[in-house]
Design an enzyme around this catalytic site. Structure first.
Site, PDB file in Angstrom:
ATOM      1  N   ASN A  62      -8.839   3.305 -30.331  1.00 46.90           N
ATOM      2  CA  ASN A  62      -7.855   2.811 -29.371  1.00 46.90           C
ATOM      3  C   ASN A  62      -8.524   1.916 -28.338  1.00 46.90           C
ATOM      4  O   ASN A  62      -9.661   2.134 -27.931  1.00 46.90           O
ATOM      5  CB  ASN A  62      -7.083   3.960 -28.714  1.00 46.90           C
ATOM      6  CG  ASN A  62      -7.959   4.968 -27.983  1.00 46.90           C
ATOM      7  OD1 ASN A  62      -9.043   5.313 -28.430  1.00 46.90           O
ATOM      8  ND2 ASN A  62      -7.471   5.460 -26.858  1.00 46.90           N
ATOM      9  N   GLU A  64      -7.592   0.241 -24.754  1.00 49.37           N
ATOM     10  CA  GLU A  64      -6.667   0.168 -23.620  1.00 49.37           C
ATOM     11  C   GLU A  64      -6.912  -1.087 -22.803  1.00 49.37           C
ATOM     12  O   GLU A  64      -7.971  -1.721 -22.899  1.00 49.37           O
ATOM     13  CB  GLU A  64      -6.833   1.396 -22.725  1.00 49.37           C
ATOM     14  CG  GLU A  64      -6.440   2.683 -23.388  1.00 49.37           C
ATOM     15  CD  GLU A  64      -6.622   3.900 -22.513  1.00 49.37           C
ATOM     16  OE1 GLU A  64      -6.193   4.982 -22.952  1.00 49.37           O
ATOM     17  OE2 GLU A  64      -7.192   3.805 -21.406  1.00 49.37           O
ATOM     18  N   CYS A  73      -3.385   1.002 -30.463  1.00 47.75           N
ATOM     19  CA  CYS A  73      -3.781   2.298 -31.005  1.00 47.75           C
ATOM     20  C   CYS A  73      -4.848   2.133 -32.084  1.00 47.75           C
ATOM     21  O   CYS A  73      -4.943   1.094 -32.732  1.00 47.75           O
ATOM     22  CB  CYS A  73      -2.577   3.001 -31.627  1.00 47.75           C
ATOM     23  SG  CYS A  73      -1.208   3.289 -30.492  1.00 47.75           S
ATOM     24  N   GLU A  75      -5.049   3.445 -35.033  1.00 46.81           N
ATOM     25  CA  GLU A  75      -4.513   3.242 -36.371  1.00 46.81           C
ATOM     26  C   GLU A  75      -4.185   1.779 -36.619  1.00 46.81           C
ATOM     27  O   GLU A  75      -4.517   1.230 -37.673  1.00 46.81           O
ATOM     28  CB  GLU A  75      -3.232   4.085 -36.571  1.00 46.81           C
ATOM     29  CG  GLU A  75      -3.453   5.566 -36.468  1.00 46.81           C
ATOM     30  CD  GLU A  75      -3.225   6.137 -35.083  1.00 46.81           C
ATOM     31  OE1 GLU A  75      -2.762   7.282 -34.989  1.00 46.81           O
ATOM     32  OE2 GLU A  75      -3.532   5.451 -34.073  1.00 46.81           O
ATOM     33  N   CYS A 112       1.815   7.280 -33.375  1.00 47.30           N
ATOM     34  CA  CYS A 112       3.050   6.834 -32.729  1.00 47.30           C
ATOM     35  C   CYS A 112       3.949   6.102 -33.735  1.00 47.30           C
ATOM     36  O   CYS A 112       3.519   5.731 -34.830  1.00 47.30           O
ATOM     37  CB  CYS A 112       2.730   5.941 -31.532  1.00 47.30           C
ATOM     38  SG  CYS A 112       2.185   4.268 -31.960  1.00 47.30           S
ATOM     39  N   CYS A 115       2.654   2.674 -34.985  1.00 46.43           N
ATOM     40  CA  CYS A 115       1.593   2.790 -35.995  1.00 46.43           C
ATOM     41  C   CYS A 115       2.181   3.203 -37.342  1.00 46.43           C
ATOM     42  O   CYS A 115       1.767   2.701 -38.393  1.00 46.43           O
ATOM     43  CB  CYS A 115       0.538   3.794 -35.553  1.00 46.43           C
ATOM     44  SG  CYS A 115      -0.480   3.190 -34.193  1.00 46.43           S
TER      45      CYS A 115
END
Length: 166
Positions: A62, A64, A73, A75, A112, A115
């Site tokens: 991930n 940010e 993310c 994934e 999520c 993803c």
């Protein structure tokens, strides 16, 4: 009115050591992928590792950004890298794990919706499901066969694109 019920099936293992060697090793690669996490705001590190048909491993973590939601993310980092660089080498499995120093994670963290939708797109593109392994440190391991286990009502409109080309 008709009432419908949807059920999903997945395997749950008590620990990583119960997995076959190939899946166990992929999970260890997901732990390595977490090292690349840039998560100074949430302090929630996520790592993803994709095992391709050739045996190659693709990593994602991930990322940010202070200008939320500009991050991405783990994934999707891994999946988009695959799509841009290795789409001719099908994805067999994806392992995902998370860690934080703020609290103990007691069960696997699920991907999520964004993803999962990207995962669905790539399953459709390669015309085969991707095994998804979710796990946490010292906790259970969940193994699903494809994104349908998460999103039984995926967004796909066949008339938007009759054929997805690699």
């Amino acid at each position: 009115m008709t009432e419908h019920q949807i059920e999903i099936a997945f395997k749950e293992y008590n620990t990583l050591t119960e997995l076959n060697e190939t899946d166990h090793d992929l999970c260890l690669e997901a732990v390595k992928a977490m090292e690349g996490s840039h998560s100074p705001y949430s302090k929630f590190r996520v790592g993803a590792a994709l095992r391709l048909q050739s045996g190659k491993i693709i990593y994602g973590s991930n990322q940010e950004n202070v200008a939320y939601p500009s991050g991405l993310c783990a994934e999707r980092v891994a999946l988009f890298y695959w799509g841009a660089n290795h789409s001719d080498d099908p994805i067999e499995a994806m392992a995902v794990t998370a860690s934080t120093d703020e609290f103990e994670i007691l069960q696997p963290v699920t991907s999520c919706g964004s993803c999962l939708q990207v995962l669905a797109e790539y399953e459709k593109k390669q015309n085969k499901p991707i095994e998804i392994i979710l796990f946490c440190n010292n906790g259970p391991v969940w193994v699903m066969n494809g994104v349908d286990s998460f999103l039984p009502f995926l967004f796909f409109e066949k008339r938007l694109n009759v054929e997805v080309k690699g």
